[in-house]
Design a protein around this motif. Sequence first.
Motif, PDB file in Angstrom:
ATOM      1  N   ARG A 155       0.828  -1.210   0.000  1.00 31.12           N
ATOM      2  CA  ARG A 155       0.000   0.000   0.000  1.00 31.12           C
ATOM      3  C   ARG A 155       0.859   1.256   0.000  1.00 31.12           C
ATOM      4  O   ARG A 155       0.487   2.280  -0.510  1.00 31.12           O
ATOM      5  N   ASN A 156       2.001   1.115   0.665  1.00 32.87           N
ATOM      6  CA  ASN A 156       2.849   2.295   0.782  1.00 32.87           C
ATOM      7  C   ASN A 156       3.837   2.382  -0.374  1.00 32.87           C
ATOM      8  O   ASN A 156       4.937   2.875  -0.217  1.00 32.87           O
TER       9      ASN A 156
ATOM     10  N   ARG B 160       5.650   3.190  -4.096  1.00 30.40           N
ATOM     11  CA  ARG B 160       6.395   4.377  -4.438  1.00 30.40           C
ATOM     12  C   ARG B 160       5.587   5.414  -5.184  1.00 30.40           C
ATOM     13  O   ARG B 160       6.078   6.499  -5.458  1.00 30.40           O
TER      14      ARG B 160
ATOM     15  N   GLY C 169       3.466   7.539  -4.553  1.00 28.72           N
ATOM     16  CA  GLY C 169       3.245   8.865  -4.001  1.00 28.72           C
ATOM     17  C   GLY C 169       4.454   9.777  -4.024  1.00 28.72           C
ATOM     18  O   GLY C 169       4.321  10.990  -3.896  1.00 28.72           O
TER      19      GLY C 169
ATOM     20  N   ARG D 191      -1.489   0.079  10.534  1.00 34.77           N
ATOM     21  CA  ARG D 191      -0.253   0.664   9.995  1.00 34.77           C
ATOM     22  C   ARG D 191       0.594   1.283  11.102  1.00 34.77           C
ATOM     23  O   ARG D 191       1.817   1.203  11.083  1.00 34.77           O
TER      24      ARG D 191
ATOM     25  N   ARG E  44       2.645   8.420   7.372  1.00 31.68           N
ATOM     26  CA  ARG E  44       1.696   9.272   6.649  1.00 31.68           C
ATOM     27  C   ARG E  44       1.729   9.123   5.135  1.00 31.68           C
ATOM     28  O   ARG E  44       0.917   9.706   4.437  1.00 31.68           O
ATOM     29  N   ARG E  45       2.676   8.396   4.591  1.00 34.06           N
ATOM     30  CA  ARG E  45       2.826   8.241   3.137  1.00 34.06           C
ATOM     31  C   ARG E  45       2.910   9.572   2.404  1.00 34.06           C
ATOM     32  O   ARG E  45       2.120   9.844   1.497  1.00 34.06           O
TER      33      ARG E  45
ATOM     34  N   THR F 221       9.632   2.182   1.279  1.00 34.00           N
ATOM     35  CA  THR F 221       8.533   3.105   0.991  1.00 34.00           C
ATOM     36  C   THR F 221       8.834   3.969  -0.218  1.00 34.00           C
ATOM     37  O   THR F 221       7.931   4.408  -0.915  1.00 34.00           O
TER      38      THR F 221
ATOM     39  N   TYR G  45       9.956   6.987  -0.206  1.00 36.83           N
ATOM     40  CA  TYR G  45       9.665   8.405  -0.002  1.00 36.83           C
ATOM     41  C   TYR G  45      10.871   9.249  -0.384  1.00 36.83           C
ATOM     42  O   TYR G  45      12.004   8.935  -0.002  1.00 36.83           O
TER      43      TYR G  45
END
Length: 402
Positions: free
Chosen positions: A4-5, A7, A9, A125, A162-163, A195, A197
């Motif tokens: 779900r988390n 890349r 985003g 999560r 928080r993604r 993730t 991020y």
Amino acid sequence: MSERNGRSGARDLALDGLQKVFRRRGQGEVAAVAGIDLDVAEGELLGLLGPSGCGKSTTLRMIAGLEAPSGGDIRIGGASIVGRPPHRRDVAVAFENYALYPPLTVAENIAFGMRARKEPDAAARAREVAERLGIVDLLGRKPGALSSGQKQRVSLARAIVRRPSVLLLDEPLSHLDAAERDQTRRELKRLQRETGYTTVLVTHDQHEALSLADRVAVMDAGRLLQVGTPDEVYDAPANRFVADFVGEPRMNLLAGRILPGTPTGVFLSDQVHLLLPGLAGLPEHGAGGERAVIVGIRPQDIRLGPAADPGALPATVFAHEPLQEVGRLTLTLPGVATRIVVETHHDLVAARDEAVGLRFDPARTHLFDAETGERLAWSPNRPQNPSPSAPSRPLSRATSSS
Ligand SMILES: Nc1ncnc2c1ncn2[C@@H]1O[C@H](COP(=O)(O)OP(=O)(O)O)[C@@H](O)[C@H]1O
Ligand SMILES: [Mg+2]
């Protein structure tokens, strides 16, 4: 963390001439951030490294929307975010001072942002990230009952969960003890990779920056001095400041002169002449005048041998610190005010006032302009008098005790 988390985003971050001027009563203006250009790629972990007060947190606060820039632009995924309120920037921050909500439990603190957005899997999560950061036992506690290291990991978990498109971490490991820090650093690196991020990690700790970051941006007095991979920053510091700031133990920095009659080396004093093959090819060197330089060499890049070695610099042992893994020797050179530190094999035995010879690995000897501090480009590509093949570490055990 799970799929779900993913890349999707993450976005790239660009700072363009970013500035912040503070006006302080009685002190006039302070340019805390004096015009920074920086691109952080999608999914990259950038370490923003510099001494206390150099403008790191101010830079982060401007990206987060907590401080308005005095000039320049900030873009995420190509779109300017200047003027947008913090909650509309898709940026998550872990502050050095935690900023936790005292009446809420750790679990509620971590899940707070997700709950506000009514995300259904918030509790699961929060638990997953808490497990990864070693704080799952604390989920039911209130911040008041936590140590500073625990609070810091809660703050980190809350930001990670928080993604965000961009994750901002301000000295995220500073309140952890040594064991917690090692473990959290490894976990943080894995979490960031998984993730994907886009991450800016602010730190004053060069070891933290070099071990965690894809690229390091070294900052001093509101300016960026060098941006590069950890290897680039360590192996080819752009100037004297970076040379001094990056690396442990610190690089030896010795004042020297290149004289027009002897362009093949650097005089560290009247008696000490460091031969550097290829130095005669140094650009802007042929002008005929004397040139003041700073010679930089890391303690790991000096080899210790017998005083009788004619190709070595004559040095005298000032102090020997036998540490467990390595030894550290402090030496003096005749007529040179600055002492030299050499890292040695751990079982080297050296006596105070013993005479030894030092060989600097030319490929790892750095030169900086004494006035500007900028790195001088030269290369020992034409070795006239090749030194014995020089492993950068450890040093020889040739010196016998006396
Ligand atoms: N709100 C403020 N008002 C006035 N000066 C500030 C303010 N915030 C930071 N500064 C000054 O800006 C400079 C950079 O501070 P900061 O960004 O916190 O540095 P760092 O995070 O690298 O330690 C320092 O000289 C600091 O005193
Ligand atoms: Mg700070």
